[in-house]
Design a protein around this motif. Sequence first.
Motif, PDB file in Angstrom:
ATOM      1  N   HIS A 135      -6.487  -7.892   4.718  1.00 58.19           N
ATOM      2  CA  HIS A 135      -6.441  -7.924   6.359  1.00 58.19           C
ATOM      3  C   HIS A 135      -7.741  -8.841   6.677  1.00 58.19           C
ATOM      4  CE1 HIS A 135      -3.062  -5.488   6.715  1.00 58.19           C
ATOM      5  NE2 HIS A 135      -3.327  -4.421   6.170  1.00 58.19           N
ATOM      6  N   ARG A 136      -8.790  -8.784   6.196  1.00 58.47           N
ATOM      7  CA  ARG A 136      -9.944  -9.280   6.603  1.00 58.47           C
ATOM      8  C   ARG A 136      -9.701 -10.954   6.376  1.00 58.47           C
ATOM      9  NH1 ARG A 136     -13.853  -8.623   2.497  1.00 58.47           N
ATOM     10  NH2 ARG A 136     -13.050 -10.500   1.788  1.00 58.47           N
ATOM     11  N   ASP A 137      -8.998 -11.467   5.481  1.00 59.30           N
ATOM     12  CA  ASP A 137      -8.677 -12.719   5.152  1.00 59.30           C
ATOM     13  C   ASP A 137      -7.711 -13.284   6.337  1.00 59.30           C
ATOM     14  OD1 ASP A 137     -10.412 -12.925   2.945  1.00 59.30           O
ATOM     15  OD2 ASP A 137      -8.840 -12.692   1.555  1.00 59.30           O
ATOM     16  N   ASP A 138      -6.905 -12.513   6.699  1.00 60.06           N
ATOM     17  CA  ASP A 138      -5.803 -12.904   7.836  1.00 60.06           C
ATOM     18  C   ASP A 138      -6.451 -12.917   9.014  1.00 60.06           C
ATOM     19  OD1 ASP A 138      -3.537 -13.148   6.045  1.00 60.06           O
ATOM     20  OD2 ASP A 138      -2.588 -11.152   6.658  1.00 60.06           O
ATOM     21  N   ARG A 139      -7.533 -11.915   9.312  1.00 59.22           N
ATOM     22  CA  ARG A 139      -8.294 -11.859  10.702  1.00 59.22           C
ATOM     23  C   ARG A 139      -9.029 -13.199  10.490  1.00 59.22           C
ATOM     24  NH1 ARG A 139      -8.833  -6.588   9.633  1.00 59.22           N
ATOM     25  NH2 ARG A 139     -11.088  -6.851   8.786  1.00 59.22           N
ATOM     26  N   LYS A 140      -9.559 -13.626   9.574  1.00 58.39           N
ATOM     27  CA  LYS A 140     -10.427 -14.873   9.538  1.00 58.39           C
ATOM     28  C   LYS A 140      -9.464 -16.012   9.833  1.00 58.39           C
ATOM     29  CE  LYS A 140     -14.063 -13.335   6.430  1.00 58.39           C
ATOM     30  NZ  LYS A 140     -14.719 -13.938   4.899  1.00 58.39           N
ATOM     31  N   VAL A 182       0.692  -1.295   0.139  1.00 53.41           N
ATOM     32  CA  VAL A 182      -0.059   0.099   0.057  1.00 53.41           C
ATOM     33  C   VAL A 182       0.764   1.346   0.096  1.00 53.41           C
ATOM     34  CG1 VAL A 182      -1.620   1.292   1.360  1.00 53.41           C
ATOM     35  CG2 VAL A 182      -2.017  -1.053   1.164  1.00 53.41           C
ATOM     36  N   ARG A 183       1.980   1.262   0.921  1.00 49.25           N
ATOM     37  CA  ARG A 183       2.933   2.264   0.918  1.00 49.25           C
ATOM     38  C   ARG A 183       3.398   2.838  -0.738  1.00 49.25           C
ATOM     39  NH1 ARG A 183       5.236   0.508   5.159  1.00 49.25           N
ATOM     40  NH2 ARG A 183       7.047  -0.457   4.213  1.00 49.25           N
ATOM     41  N   GLU A 184       3.939   1.673  -1.258  1.00 49.47           N
ATOM     42  CA  GLU A 184       4.466   1.700  -2.394  1.00 49.47           C
ATOM     43  C   GLU A 184       3.686   1.996  -3.482  1.00 49.47           C
ATOM     44  OE1 GLU A 184       6.993  -1.512  -2.704  1.00 49.47           O
ATOM     45  OE2 GLU A 184       8.268  -0.885  -1.138  1.00 49.47           O
ATOM     46  N   GLY A 185       2.217   2.046  -3.133  1.00 51.01           N
ATOM     47  CA  GLY A 185       1.284   2.429  -4.199  1.00 51.01           C
ATOM     48  C   GLY A 185       1.029   0.990  -5.215  1.00 51.01           C
ATOM     49  N   GLU A 186       1.605   0.101  -4.907  1.00 50.47           N
ATOM     50  CA  GLU A 186       1.266  -1.373  -5.617  1.00 50.47           C
ATOM     51  C   GLU A 186      -0.164  -1.818  -5.274  1.00 50.47           C
ATOM     52  OE1 GLU A 186       4.598  -3.749  -5.341  1.00 50.47           O
ATOM     53  OE2 GLU A 186       6.035  -2.033  -5.948  1.00 50.47           O
ATOM     54  N   MET A 187      -0.624  -1.582  -4.388  1.00 52.52           N
ATOM     55  CA  MET A 187      -2.165  -2.070  -3.834  1.00 52.52           C
ATOM     56  C   MET A 187      -2.863  -1.109  -3.207  1.00 52.52           C
ATOM     57  SD  MET A 187      -2.468  -4.941  -0.801  1.00 52.52           S
ATOM     58  CE  MET A 187      -1.452  -6.149  -1.788  1.00 52.52           C
ATOM     59  N   SER A 188      -4.530  -1.271  -3.582  1.00 51.36           N
ATOM     60  CA  SER A 188      -5.202   0.087  -3.066  1.00 51.36           C
ATOM     61  C   SER A 188      -5.496  -0.438  -1.656  1.00 51.36           C
ATOM     62  CB  SER A 188      -6.379  -0.028  -3.958  1.00 51.36           C
ATOM     63  OG  SER A 188      -7.090  -1.324  -3.633  1.00 51.36           O
ATOM     64  N   HIS A 189      -6.212   0.517  -1.184  1.00 53.43           N
ATOM     65  CA  HIS A 189      -6.569   0.470   0.210  1.00 53.43           C
ATOM     66  C   HIS A 189      -7.815  -0.634   0.562  1.00 53.43           C
ATOM     67  CE1 HIS A 189      -4.132   3.489   2.407  1.00 53.43           C
ATOM     68  NE2 HIS A 189      -4.417   4.126   1.034  1.00 53.43           N
ATOM     69  N   ALA A 190      -8.464  -0.733  -0.519  1.00 54.54           N
ATOM     70  CA  ALA A 190      -9.536  -1.734  -0.784  1.00 54.54           C
ATOM     71  C   ALA A 190      -9.080  -3.108  -0.857  1.00 54.54           C
ATOM     72  CB  ALA A 190     -10.661  -1.270  -1.866  1.00 54.54           C
ATOM     73  N   GLN A 191      -8.267  -3.260  -1.601  1.00 55.75           N
ATOM     74  CA  GLN A 191      -7.615  -4.731  -1.711  1.00 55.75           C
ATOM     75  C   GLN A 191      -6.777  -4.806  -0.229  1.00 55.75           C
ATOM     76  OE1 GLN A 191      -4.903  -3.322  -5.134  1.00 55.75           O
ATOM     77  NE2 GLN A 191      -5.840  -5.128  -6.525  1.00 55.75           N
ATOM     78  N   ALA A 192      -6.184  -4.013   0.261  1.00 60.84           N
ATOM     79  CA  ALA A 192      -5.544  -4.398   1.501  1.00 60.84           C
ATOM     80  C   ALA A 192      -6.572  -4.605   2.722  1.00 60.84           C
ATOM     81  CB  ALA A 192      -4.569  -3.044   2.009  1.00 60.84           C
TER      82      ALA A 192
END
Length: 109
Positions: A67-72, A53-63
């Motif tokens: 993160h939701r998948d990791d929480r699961k 996200v910081r490098e602009g290679e991923m959107s906040h929505a994708q992140a």
Amino acid sequence: MRAITRKIAVAAALMSILTGTAFADTPWQQAHPRREEINHRLAVQNQRVHREVREGEMSHAQAARLHRDDRKIRQEERDMASQDRSHLTKPEQHVLNQQENAVSHKIGQ
């Protein structure tokens, strides 16, 4: 050239983290090595998502989806551990690792 330097720096940082944690195991980490491995891997994936996200290679929505998948996965790890006195079996660890692999492949696409 800059990307290669960054990758080398990231690799060096990960190596220092991995070798540093090998000598700094807490009693919980020593008693629950499978859970520690799963949780450490989730933490590393979290750092990778933040970097993308910081490098602009991923959107906040994708992140947010990753993160939701990791929480699961983390919740499933806790649920599995609650069934066996806070321990994970090898088959449970295998299932969680497969789920983490799927999320990991989504990072950097």
